[in-house]
Scaffold this motif. Structure first.
Motif, PDB file in Angstrom:
ATOM      1  N   PHE A 122     -16.587 -44.105 -76.558  1.00  0.00           N
ATOM      2  CA  PHE A 122     -16.345 -45.362 -75.853  1.00  0.00           C
ATOM      3  C   PHE A 122     -16.962 -46.590 -76.524  1.00  0.00           C
ATOM      4  O   PHE A 122     -16.547 -47.713 -76.251  1.00  0.00           O
ATOM      5  CB  PHE A 122     -16.858 -45.261 -74.414  1.00  0.00           C
ATOM      6  N   ILE A 123     -17.941 -46.392 -77.407  1.00  0.00           N
ATOM      7  CA  ILE A 123     -18.577 -47.521 -78.079  1.00  0.00           C
ATOM      8  C   ILE A 123     -18.198 -47.579 -79.553  1.00  0.00           C
ATOM      9  O   ILE A 123     -17.627 -48.570 -80.035  1.00  0.00           O
ATOM     10  CB  ILE A 123     -20.121 -47.453 -77.951  1.00  0.00           C
ATOM     11  N   LEU A 124     -18.477 -46.520 -80.304  1.00  0.00           N
ATOM     12  CA  LEU A 124     -18.347 -46.576 -81.758  1.00  0.00           C
ATOM     13  C   LEU A 124     -16.896 -46.561 -82.234  1.00  0.00           C
ATOM     14  O   LEU A 124     -16.494 -47.396 -83.050  1.00  0.00           O
ATOM     15  CB  LEU A 124     -19.123 -45.424 -82.390  1.00  0.00           C
ATOM     16  N   ILE A 125     -16.112 -45.631 -81.740  1.00  0.00           N
ATOM     17  CA  ILE A 125     -14.733 -45.505 -82.246  1.00  0.00           C
ATOM     18  C   ILE A 125     -13.922 -46.781 -82.014  1.00  0.00           C
ATOM     19  O   ILE A 125     -13.278 -47.280 -82.950  1.00  0.00           O
ATOM     20  CB  ILE A 125     -14.030 -44.273 -81.626  1.00  0.00           C
ATOM     21  N   PRO A 126     -13.941 -47.364 -80.804  1.00  0.00           N
ATOM     22  CA  PRO A 126     -13.105 -48.563 -80.608  1.00  0.00           C
ATOM     23  C   PRO A 126     -13.737 -49.873 -81.088  1.00  0.00           C
ATOM     24  O   PRO A 126     -13.027 -50.869 -81.224  1.00  0.00           O
ATOM     25  CB  PRO A 126     -12.910 -48.601 -79.089  1.00  0.00           C
ATOM     26  N   ASN A 127     -15.045 -49.893 -81.353  1.00  0.00           N
ATOM     27  CA  ASN A 127     -15.708 -51.178 -81.604  1.00  0.00           C
ATOM     28  C   ASN A 127     -16.400 -51.313 -82.954  1.00  0.00           C
ATOM     29  O   ASN A 127     -16.828 -52.415 -83.303  1.00  0.00           O
ATOM     30  CB  ASN A 127     -16.755 -51.428 -80.508  1.00  0.00           C
ATOM     31  N   PHE A 128     -16.542 -50.229 -83.690  1.00  0.00           N
ATOM     32  CA  PHE A 128     -17.287 -50.278 -84.957  1.00  0.00           C
ATOM     33  C   PHE A 128     -16.353 -49.912 -86.104  1.00  0.00           C
ATOM     34  O   PHE A 128     -16.162 -48.731 -86.404  1.00  0.00           O
ATOM     35  CB  PHE A 128     -18.474 -49.317 -84.895  1.00  0.00           C
ATOM     36  N   PRO A 129     -15.720 -50.905 -86.744  1.00  0.00           N
ATOM     37  CA  PRO A 129     -14.753 -50.643 -87.822  1.00  0.00           C
ATOM     38  C   PRO A 129     -15.366 -49.773 -88.925  1.00  0.00           C
ATOM     39  O   PRO A 129     -16.513 -49.979 -89.337  1.00  0.00           O
ATOM     40  CB  PRO A 129     -14.428 -52.044 -88.351  1.00  0.00           C
ATOM     41  N   GLY A 130     -14.603 -48.796 -89.352  1.00  0.00           N
ATOM     42  CA  GLY A 130     -15.058 -47.922 -90.421  1.00  0.00           C
ATOM     43  C   GLY A 130     -15.861 -46.728 -89.958  1.00  0.00           C
ATOM     44  O   GLY A 130     -16.254 -45.889 -90.783  1.00  0.00           O
ATOM     45  N   TYR A 131     -16.095 -46.634 -88.642  1.00  0.00           N
ATOM     46  CA  TYR A 131     -16.869 -45.496 -88.150  1.00  0.00           C
ATOM     47  C   TYR A 131     -16.099 -44.201 -88.375  1.00  0.00           C
ATOM     48  O   TYR A 131     -14.904 -44.110 -88.098  1.00  0.00           O
ATOM     49  CB  TYR A 131     -17.183 -45.652 -86.662  1.00  0.00           C
ATOM     50  N   LYS A 132     -16.801 -43.181 -88.877  1.00  0.00           N
ATOM     51  CA  LYS A 132     -16.203 -41.872 -89.106  1.00  0.00           C
ATOM     52  C   LYS A 132     -16.705 -40.885 -88.044  1.00  0.00           C
ATOM     53  O   LYS A 132     -17.914 -40.719 -87.873  1.00  0.00           O
ATOM     54  CB  LYS A 132     -16.566 -41.357 -90.504  1.00  0.00           C
TER      55      LYS A 132
END
Length: 389
Positions: free
Chosen positions: A58-68
């Motif tokens: 809910f935080i990293l995937i939709p809001n942090f570009p480039g997150y793997k």
């Protein structure tokens, strides 16, 4: 407060809450992490993975570009009940997950925590994300309480009755109960003010209450023993029909974790098996039992509105306290769009409201408007009884 100070405060809060979950699990052996004795109890390692999945999803995937993503399969393993997010392992099978291993899950937590540190200090962390981050932190605190209750169930149903902790945790004793009187009138309930609350607390509204009285103290083990000794579990007159069926079907004769040994009642605690402390508040009681006890005493359970209004005048926080209120939406309740809308609203059926907090509730995670809810026959939470009339 400057943006840099705000970031430091948020980051510290994130680190403190996340580390507390691991502190709770520190006394466990590896084997303790994987057990699921009943459907309501999840393995501790699943809690550690699920709370991490929440921040990743809910935080990293939709809001942090480039997150793997750490592992694409973890969405299937650690999704709890979010239909919006996709398929998941059914709840009863969480204890069958020998993999991912406990060490894998701690690596997962470390990876996500590092990425969250980077995110929280990046330009992508903004005001729009703050409510979701706050929900994630409160969600983790909910699971910290579940960790303690589930660990207690796992160890308390081991025939060796192993202690979770050697640090003695003396039960807070209830004093002499007095009945506090409140006059009929129109009152307001529901969350008000600044700070976090769950969506089911919103919609502050007026309620009419008739004259009522409520006990200043919780019911004690000694009082509950009197109910048991008087035949409380064999007298149908005090039970709801559904509760009476529950007693007979499950052969219920005492609170959870109570054991009659050589004519004495013993109680499994987080410190191991101990003799019942007579003046400690009775614990691990179902709604059915709480209601039957109240009937036996010639009283009743308070409604959640009565409890909230009266809570300013008595101490609370030792036990989650059953109320006589069904878990229903407040006026003007609206479910949020997307997966977040599945958080509370979908459970507003066949459940009863509990108020207060318990000794398992983490610091900073209680308020008198908090609406906990469980089905009437559940008793593995730290639940107790406060009487009203």
């Amino acid at each position: 407060m400057t943006p840099s100070m705000l970031t430091k405060n948020i980051l510290k809060k994130y680190i403190d809450i996340r580390s507390h979950s691991e502190k709770i699990c520190a006394p466990l052996e590896i084997e303790d992490y994987v057990v699921q004795p009943i459907v309501d109890v999840s393995p501790p390692k699943w809690h550690l993975g699920h709370t991490t999945w929440f921040f990743e999803t809910f935080i990293l995937i939709p809001n942090f570009p480039g997150y793997k993503v750490f592992d694409p399969q973890y969405n299937f393993v650690f999704n709890s009940y979010y239909e919006t997010i996709g398929a998941r392992v059914i709840r009863t099978d969480r204890g069958n997950l020998s993999r991912p291993s406990v060490s894998d899950i701690y690596l997962y937590r470390k990876y996500v925590d590092e990425q969250m540190r980077n995110f929280l200090q990046s330009e992508f962390m903004n005001e729009a994300v703050e409510p979701l981050l706050e929900l994630g932190l409160n969600h983790e605190q909910q699971h910290q309480e579940l960790l303690i209750t589930d660990i207690k169930y796992i160890l308390g149903h081991n025939p060796l009755f192993p202690a979770y902790s050697k640090e003695k945790n003396k039960q807070k004793e209830s004093g002499d109960a007095q009945m506090l009187r409140f006059s009929e009138g129109i009152y307001e309930i529901g969350f008000k003010g600044e700070g976090f609350c769950f969506d089911n607390e919103l919609g502050r509204h007026k309620v009419y209450l008739a004259d009522f009285e409520i006990a200043s103290q919780l019911v004690t083990n000694r009082e509950y023993l009197e109910f048991m000794d008087s035949g409380g579990y064999t007298d149908f007159r005090h039970w709801h029909a559904e509760g009476w069926d529950w007693v007979k079907q499950h052969n219920v004769q005492s609170p959870l974790y109570w054991h009659s040994i050589d004519g004495k009642w013993w109680n499994y605690t987080l410190n191991g098996l101990q003799e019942i402390e007579p003046y400690a508040p009775v614990c691990h009681i179902s709604f059915y039992e709480a209601s039957a006890f109240a009937s036996w005493k010639g009283m009743r359970l308070p409604t959640e509105a009565e409890w909230e209004i009266a809570s300013l005048y008595f101490d609370w926080g030792t036990r989650w306290e059953w109320t006589n209120s069904a878990y229903l939406p407040y006026p003007h309740f609206k479910k949020e769009a997307g997966a977040v809308g599945e958080y509370n609203g979908k459970f507003m059926v066949n459940q009863m409201v509990l108020r207060g907090a318990s000794e398992a509730t983490p610091p900073g995670h209680s308020r008198n408007t908090y609406r906990n809810f469980f089905q009437a026959g559940l008793k593995w939470q730290f639940t107790g009884i406060r009487l009203a009339r």
